[in-house]
Scaffold this motif. Structure first.
Motif, PDB file in Angstrom:
ATOM      1  N   VAL A 193      65.365  55.873  49.093  1.00 40.18           N
ATOM      2  CA  VAL A 193      64.947  54.758  48.247  1.00 40.18           C
ATOM      3  C   VAL A 193      65.419  55.029  46.821  1.00 40.18           C
ATOM      4  N   ASP A 194      65.590  53.991  46.048  1.00 43.78           N
ATOM      5  CA  ASP A 194      66.118  54.166  44.694  1.00 43.78           C
ATOM      6  C   ASP A 194      65.125  54.888  43.797  1.00 43.78           C
ATOM      7  N   ARG A 195      65.639  55.508  42.770  1.00 46.49           N
ATOM      8  CA  ARG A 195      64.831  56.351  41.887  1.00 46.49           C
ATOM      9  C   ARG A 195      63.731  55.580  41.161  1.00 46.49           C
ATOM     10  N   LEU A 196      64.054  54.412  40.654  1.00 43.07           N
ATOM     11  CA  LEU A 196      63.079  53.687  39.845  1.00 43.07           C
ATOM     12  C   LEU A 196      61.948  53.108  40.684  1.00 43.07           C
ATOM     13  N   SER A 197      62.269  52.571  41.859  1.00 39.83           N
ATOM     14  CA  SER A 197      61.204  52.096  42.750  1.00 39.83           C
ATOM     15  C   SER A 197      60.326  53.274  43.179  1.00 39.83           C
ATOM     16  N   LEU A 198      60.960  54.408  43.440  1.00 38.34           N
ATOM     17  CA  LEU A 198      60.220  55.618  43.815  1.00 38.34           C
ATOM     18  C   LEU A 198      59.271  56.022  42.699  1.00 38.34           C
ATOM     19  N   ALA A 199      59.768  55.987  41.465  1.00 36.36           N
ATOM     20  CA  ALA A 199      58.921  56.342  40.327  1.00 36.36           C
ATOM     21  C   ALA A 199      57.710  55.426  40.232  1.00 36.36           C
ATOM     22  N   ILE A 200      57.911  54.141  40.518  1.00 34.81           N
ATOM     23  CA  ILE A 200      56.804  53.185  40.455  1.00 34.81           C
ATOM     24  C   ILE A 200      55.765  53.493  41.537  1.00 34.81           C
ATOM     25  N   THR A 201      56.221  53.852  42.747  1.00 36.17           N
ATOM     26  CA  THR A 201      55.273  54.155  43.832  1.00 36.17           C
ATOM     27  C   THR A 201      54.463  55.412  43.530  1.00 36.17           C
ATOM     28  N   LEU A 202      55.026  56.309  42.722  1.00 32.54           N
ATOM     29  CA  LEU A 202      54.357  57.580  42.424  1.00 32.54           C
ATOM     30  C   LEU A 202      53.637  57.565  41.069  1.00 32.54           C
ATOM     31  N   ALA A 203      53.606  56.411  40.419  1.00 35.95           N
ATOM     32  CA  ALA A 203      53.071  56.325  39.059  1.00 35.95           C
ATOM     33  C   ALA A 203      51.607  56.726  38.962  1.00 35.95           C
ATOM     34  N   PRO A 224      50.321  67.037  38.195  1.00 36.85           N
ATOM     35  CA  PRO A 224      51.221  67.320  37.071  1.00 36.85           C
ATOM     36  C   PRO A 224      52.623  67.699  37.522  1.00 36.85           C
ATOM     37  N   ARG A 225      52.713  68.357  38.652  1.00 34.68           N
ATOM     38  CA  ARG A 225      54.006  68.775  39.195  1.00 34.68           C
ATOM     39  C   ARG A 225      54.858  67.547  39.529  1.00 34.68           C
ATOM     40  N   ILE A 226      54.238  66.547  40.156  1.00 36.04           N
ATOM     41  CA  ILE A 226      54.947  65.327  40.512  1.00 36.04           C
ATOM     42  C   ILE A 226      55.296  64.519  39.263  1.00 36.04           C
ATOM     43  N   GLU A 227      54.358  64.415  38.328  1.00 29.78           N
ATOM     44  CA  GLU A 227      54.615  63.695  37.083  1.00 29.78           C
ATOM     45  C   GLU A 227      55.821  64.281  36.356  1.00 29.78           C
ATOM     46  N   LYS A 228      55.909  65.610  36.331  1.00 29.77           N
ATOM     47  CA  LYS A 228      57.021  66.290  35.649  1.00 29.77           C
ATOM     48  C   LYS A 228      58.352  65.968  36.324  1.00 29.77           C
ATOM     49  N   GLU A 229      58.370  65.983  37.664  1.00 26.22           N
ATOM     50  CA  GLU A 229      59.618  65.747  38.384  1.00 26.22           C
ATOM     51  C   GLU A 229      60.043  64.278  38.323  1.00 26.22           C
ATOM     52  N   VAL A 230      59.061  63.365  38.306  1.00 28.30           N
ATOM     53  CA  VAL A 230      59.389  61.942  38.140  1.00 28.30           C
ATOM     54  C   VAL A 230      60.039  61.715  36.780  1.00 28.30           C
ATOM     55  N   GLU A 231      59.479  62.344  35.760  1.00 26.38           N
ATOM     56  CA  GLU A 231      60.055  62.239  34.417  1.00 26.38           C
ATOM     57  C   GLU A 231      61.473  62.810  34.389  1.00 26.38           C
ATOM     58  N   ARG A 232      61.672  63.944  35.072  1.00 29.49           N
ATOM     59  CA  ARG A 232      63.002  64.551  35.141  1.00 29.49           C
ATOM     60  C   ARG A 232      63.990  63.604  35.843  1.00 29.49           C
ATOM     61  N   MET A 233      63.538  62.997  36.924  1.00 28.05           N
ATOM     62  CA  MET A 233      64.380  62.100  37.694  1.00 28.05           C
ATOM     63  C   MET A 233      64.841  60.906  36.842  1.00 28.05           C
ATOM     64  N   ILE A 234      63.917  60.313  36.088  1.00 24.35           N
ATOM     65  CA  ILE A 234      64.262  59.171  35.251  1.00 24.35           C
ATOM     66  C   ILE A 234      65.220  59.580  34.132  1.00 24.35           C
ATOM     67  N   ASN A 235      64.990  60.726  33.566  1.00 22.43           N
ATOM     68  CA  ASN A 235      65.860  61.180  32.472  1.00 22.43           C
ATOM     69  C   ASN A 235      67.276  61.470  32.950  1.00 22.43           C
ATOM     70  N   ASN A 236      67.440  61.733  34.226  1.00 23.78           N
ATOM     71  CA  ASN A 236      68.766  62.047  34.777  1.00 23.78           C
ATOM     72  C   ASN A 236      69.508  60.817  35.318  1.00 23.78           C
ATOM     73  N   ILE A 237      68.886  59.656  35.214  1.00 27.74           N
ATOM     74  CA  ILE A 237      69.520  58.442  35.744  1.00 27.74           C
ATOM     75  C   ILE A 237      70.745  58.069  34.928  1.00 27.74           C
TER      76      ILE A 237
END
Length: 322
Positions: free
Chosen positions: A290-300, A305-318
């Motif tokens: 699934v795409d990164r941004l939709s994934l980030a929304i599902t995990l919002a 904290p571990r997941i929040e950090k990796e979601v932030e990393r994922m968005i910054n790498n887009i």
């Protein structure tokens, strides 16, 4: 009964039936299909066509107006019965002049496809609008494209695409700019991360329901979602369960065919996320994740904290595509 006046955006103007001399060259079929009127609006003389039955199709209007305008040398305006938003948009896209009740008009001297009081302005993104926006940010820029061009790139009809664009415009995420007299193109004032952040308060979770099962007996490959998709995009370790994303239609088909073993809402070795819109990707592409941004929304709403950090990393790498 012949009309004596019509209202254009709450302003009444006088019209009168065209005499026979004025209609020389008009075909019998056109005379049988329409009542022809003459009138003047904002100092411009026009011919008004009132269909004798229901509204003709936008394509029929385009052909008829082109022929009569060439023959009579003045703008042709259709007097139409109230219709849905997508019908008005199609008429506008084809450069057809029309008056529809007293609330809508598309005329030579103005573009007045105004919002009515009975249409609620969007407060959040619809699934279609969200798909289009996230496609624009991640897959291919839609800047400067028309609704018709965008509909060819996304898994939605022209009508749905038009409504999705209108929703984004309601929320201030894009604008529809008129190009010439016929077509409106989409314009995004903000780009990339800035547009993503502006849209954040309007996002809806793609996730509609969560289903567990013990096995999925299907040869079709579905996109991976959830924590396992996040693990693919970041340094996170995947969970032992398999995680797949399905649309509502796909889920119903699998459920009815009996390929889901022990489907339930509690536990299983396979986790199925049923989404409100399809996996985002280029047409014909084999979408594995699934795409990164939709994934980030599902995990919002995940407070780990571990997941929040990796979601932030994922968005910054887009790599933003707009």
């Amino acid at each position: 009964m012949a009309l004596e006046e019509i209202s254009i955006l709450h302003r009444k103007i006088r019209i009168s039936i065209c005499d026979k001399e004025r209609l020389k060259g008009i075909s019998i079929g056109e005379k049988l299909s329409y009542t022809f009127y003459e009138g003047v609006y904002q100092d411009i003389a026009m011919i008004f066509l009132e269909p004798r039955k229901g509204n003709p199709t936008p394509k029929e209007c385009e052909i008829t107006s082109g022929r009569i305008m060439a023959l009579l040398g003045v703008p042709v305006v259709f007097i139409l019965k109230p219709g849905p938003t997508y019908e008005r948009q199609r008429l506008t896209d084809k450069g057809v002049y029309f008056v529809m009740s007293d609330k809508y008009a598309h005329l030579p001297m103005l573009i007045a496809l105004e919002k009515t009081s009975d249409r609620k302005t969007a407060s959040v993104l619809t699934p279609v609008a969200q798909y289009i926006l996230l496609y624009h940010l991640q897959e291919r820029s839609l800047e400067g494209l028309s609704a018709k061009e965008i509909a060819k790139l996304v898994p939605y009809s022209y009508e749905s695409t038009t409504l999705g664009i209108t929703c984004m415009e309601d929320l201030g995420l894009c604008e529809k700019e008129l190009v010439g007299q016929r077509t409106k193109h989409i314009h995004f004032a903000k780009k990339g991360l800035e547009l993503w952040k502006k849209a954040e308060t309007f996002f809806i979770s793609p996730l509609e329901q969560l289903i567990y099962c013990d096995a999925l007996h299907s040869e079709k490959v579905f996109p991976i979602c959830g924590i396992n998709a996040l693990a693919h995009y970041t340094w996170l370790n995947p969970d032992p369960e398999k995680m797949f994303m399905l649309t509502n239609k796909e889920y119903r088909t699998l459920k009815e065919s009996g390929v889901l073993e022990n489907p339930n809402t509690y536990d299983g070795s396979i986790i199925i996320e049923v989404w409100k819109y399809p996996a985002i990707g280029l047409a014909g592409e084999n979408i594995q994740w699934v795409d990164r941004l939709s994934l980030a929304i599902t995990l919002a709403k995940d407070n780990d904290p571990r997941i929040e950090k990796e979601v932030e990393r994922m968005i910054n790498n887009i790599e933003w595509k707009d």
